[in-house]
Every structure is written in C-alpha cells, then in structure tokens.
Scaffold this motif. Structure first.
Motif, PDB file in Angstrom:
ATOM      1  N   PHE A 109       3.369  -6.894  -9.729  1.00 38.41           N
ATOM      2  CA  PHE A 109       3.085  -5.675 -10.482  1.00 38.41           C
ATOM      3  C   PHE A 109       4.086  -4.568 -10.134  1.00 38.41           C
ATOM      4  N   ALA A 110       4.594  -4.575  -8.902  1.00 38.95           N
ATOM      5  CA  ALA A 110       5.638  -3.618  -8.532  1.00 38.95           C
ATOM      6  C   ALA A 110       6.897  -3.865  -9.350  1.00 38.95           C
ATOM      7  N   GLY A 113       1.008  10.182  -9.780  1.00 42.87           N
ATOM      8  CA  GLY A 113       0.184  10.174 -10.981  1.00 42.87           C
ATOM      9  C   GLY A 113      -0.749  11.369 -11.056  1.00 42.87           C
ATOM     10  N   LYS A 114      -1.312  11.764  -9.931  1.00 45.08           N
ATOM     11  CA  LYS A 114      -2.208  12.925  -9.902  1.00 45.08           C
ATOM     12  C   LYS A 114      -1.443  14.210 -10.215  1.00 45.08           C
ATOM     13  N   ILE A 115      -0.241  14.355  -9.627  1.00 47.62           N
ATOM     14  CA  ILE A 115       0.570  15.538  -9.885  1.00 47.62           C
ATOM     15  C   ILE A 115       1.081  15.531 -11.322  1.00 47.62           C
ATOM     16  N   PHE A 146       0.798  -1.223   0.000  1.00 47.25           N
ATOM     17  CA  PHE A 146       0.000   0.000   0.000  1.00 47.25           C
ATOM     18  C   PHE A 146       0.840   1.287   0.000  1.00 47.25           C
ATOM     19  N   PRO A 147       1.953   1.358   0.783  1.00 49.92           N
ATOM     20  CA  PRO A 147       2.752   2.598   0.726  1.00 49.92           C
ATOM     21  C   PRO A 147       3.240   2.931  -0.683  1.00 49.92           C
ATOM     22  N   LEU A 148       3.675   1.919  -1.438  1.00 50.65           N
ATOM     23  CA  LEU A 148       4.113   2.146  -2.820  1.00 50.65           C
ATOM     24  C   LEU A 148       2.939   2.613  -3.674  1.00 50.65           C
ATOM     25  N   LYS A 149       1.801   1.944  -3.520  1.00 59.66           N
ATOM     26  CA  LYS A 149       0.611   2.309  -4.289  1.00 59.66           C
ATOM     27  C   LYS A 149       0.192   3.746  -3.990  1.00 59.66           C
ATOM     28  N   GLU A 150       0.260   4.133  -2.731  1.00 56.78           N
ATOM     29  CA  GLU A 150      -0.142   5.483  -2.326  1.00 56.78           C
ATOM     30  C   GLU A 150       0.759   6.541  -2.948  1.00 56.78           C
ATOM     31  N   ARG A 151       2.083   6.323  -2.888  1.00 55.95           N
ATOM     32  CA  ARG A 151       3.023   7.302  -3.440  1.00 55.95           C
ATOM     33  C   ARG A 151       2.897   7.408  -4.962  1.00 55.95           C
ATOM     34  N   PHE A 173      -0.807  -0.333 -13.820  1.00 51.90           N
ATOM     35  CA  PHE A 173       0.075  -0.835 -12.759  1.00 51.90           C
ATOM     36  C   PHE A 173      -0.286  -0.285 -11.378  1.00 51.90           C
ATOM     37  N   THR A 174      -0.480   1.036 -11.295  1.00 56.76           N
ATOM     38  CA  THR A 174      -0.673   1.661  -9.981  1.00 56.76           C
ATOM     39  C   THR A 174      -1.829   1.056  -9.180  1.00 56.76           C
ATOM     40  N   PRO A 175      -3.007   0.801  -9.763  1.00 56.81           N
ATOM     41  CA  PRO A 175      -4.083   0.211  -8.963  1.00 56.81           C
ATOM     42  C   PRO A 175      -3.790  -1.209  -8.464  1.00 56.81           C
TER      43      PRO A 175
END
Length: 293
Positions: free
Chosen positions: A261-262, A194-196, A184-189, A252-254
């Motif tokens: 997937f990482a 991605g948003k930025i 989850f920490p990787l997914k969150e970052r 990948f991110t989701p």
C-alpha cells in the motif's frame, strides 16, 4: 505576433513562479512535519533551494518580459532603459523588485545551508524566512486581478496562494517519504498530514470561492467567456485532486503498515502531482493568456 510571444512567455514564467513558490512553502511545511528524519530533511533543503532558484529566475525574467511587452521591439526591448525607469517607479515594478530581492535572499540563505551541510534552522533564521515568504505571497495580490479590489480581497488571494502552494508543494516531499519510510512511522506522518490537509483544503475552498464571487460578477461571465470556461476546467482539476486526496487519506493511509500500500500510495501521489501541475498551468493560462473580461 510579437504581443502573443510576450503573453505566452509570461504564462510560462508565471507557471515556473508558481512552482518555485510551491517548492519553498510546501518544502518548509514538510521540513517541520518530518523534522525527526535527517535523510528527508537533507532532501527537503535541496528541494527548497531549487524552489528559491526557480522563484528568483522567474521573478527577474517576469519583470524584464513585462518591459519587453511594453517596448514591443523584440527581445532587445527587454533592456529598454526608459521603460525600466518608468516601471520600477510604479507599484507593479516595486512588487516585482521586492519579490526578486526576497527570493535572492532566500536562495543565498539556502545555498549557505547546503554548502555548510547544516540541516537545522534557528528561530531567528525561521523568523526572517517567514517574513520573506510573506512578502512573496502578498506580492501576488499586487500584480493580479484583485489589485484594484479591497484589502480584504487581497488578503483572501494571498491566503489562497499560501494554501494551494502548501498543498501542491508538499506532494514531492510526501512522495519521497513514501519511498524512504515504511510501516508505522510512514502511517503516522501521513495521518498527521491528512489531518492538517483537511484544514488547508477548507481554507483553500473558502478563499477560492470568495475570490471567484468577487471576480465573476454573474453566471454569464462563467458560462459565456473564455475566462469562465478556463475557470470551469480549473475547477474540474481541483475537484479531481480533492477526490484523489480523500482516497489517499481514507483508503491508503490506514493500510500503510503493509508495504504494497505504501508503493501504491507513491503512485497515487505522483498522479496527484500531475493534477497539481495541471491546476497551475490552467491558472496561469486564464490569468495571463485569456484574462477576465
């Protein structure tokens, strides 16, 4: 033959300059993005330090290669005192000097950080860092094709340089993140990046398209000149990296809570880095070796 040597040397040095600026700007962005992870912060500080070193060396060499191209007497012409005196008193020489000094101060700052083992940057230090980076970014508008255009065009180019440097320079820290973090920490970052990045891409495309319209007066320039052909190749690389970035974001991110997937994301970022390098090489080529008609 000698003139060609200086042209290709300028191209090579310019690419190293692009890399140095990207390492610094992308590194600073990722330092803020990943501020809670001590191990990554140490890696990023080293990364920024390498960037300041590349920037300083390429800036200084770029100045002396320009001197050598004026003297046109071989390598010894790089130290021609008459041309140094003349160039350093011009806006072009001034921009080179300011850029070199800015990189030198940044390099000293980063070396001190590394030698003391300090990972934190105070607000005062951050302000000085930002001012120096601003000087470096703006110097691109004083040495390129938009030098003789309006201040608005120069601001557009500076913003474009900032956006592309932030994006490409972030790729290595993000690759390291995919190696050192998981779940989850990787997914969150990655989700936050991605948003930025979506905003960055918008700015990048808007500024790039505006500059292209200012420089390419008509379709004949785009379709029937070496500069136009190079610009099309660069555009294809940009579209490729945009598609790959979109795939990373939406596919990948989701799924990053799963380790496989990482790992796959890491390989995708490596490929994205190669596309970024191709963009920098092409940009340097069309602005140095080819030149706009």
């Amino acid at each position: 033959m000698i003139s060609e040597m200086w042209i290709y040397a300028t191209w090579l040095i310019k690419v190293f300059l692009y890399l140095g600026v990207s390492f610094v700007i992308g590194g600073v962005f990722c330092y803020l993005l990943l501020s809670h992870y001590i191990e990554l912060k140490r890696i990023i500080i080293k990364y920024i330090t390498i960037g300041t070193g590349l920037g300083l060396i390429s800036s200084v060499l770029g100045f002396f290669i320009l001197i050598g191209s004026f003297a046109n007497t071989g390598l010894s012409g790089m130290w021609n005192s008459n041309y140094i005196t003349i160039l350093i008193s011009t806006p072009t020489g001034y921009a080179h000097v300011i850029r070199s000094i800015s990189f030198l101060i940044l390099l000293i700052f980063m070396v001190v950080k590394l030698s003391t083992g300090t990972n934190q940057i105070s607000k005062a230090e951050g302000t000085i860092f930002s001012l120096l980076i601003t000087q470096i970014i703006f110097s691109f508008s004083q040495l390129g094709h938009v030098t003789n255009l309006s201040l608005f065009a120069q601001i557009l180019l500076s913003t474009h340089v900032l956006a592309i440097s932030l994006w490409i320079g972030s790729l290595y820290p993000l690759w390291k993140t995919s190696r050192l973090m998981n779940g989850f920490p990787l997914k969150e970052r990655m989700h936050l990046f991605g948003k930025i990045a979506a905003f960055i891409v918008g700015v990048l495309l808007l500024c790039g398209a505006s500059i292209a319209l200012l420089l390419l007066k008509d379709f004949n320039t785009l379709l029937h000149t070496p500069y136009g052909h190079g610009f099309i190749i660069k555009l294809l690389f940009v579209l490729s990296i945009l598609l790959l970035a979109a795939f990373n974001k939406w596919y990948f991110t989701p799924r990053l809570q799963h380790s496989k997937f990482a790992n796959q994301l890491g390989y995708a970022i490596l490929f994205e880095m190669s596309l970024g390098l191709a963009i920098l090489l092409t940009t340097g080529y069309i602005t140095t070796v080819v030149g706009i008609e």
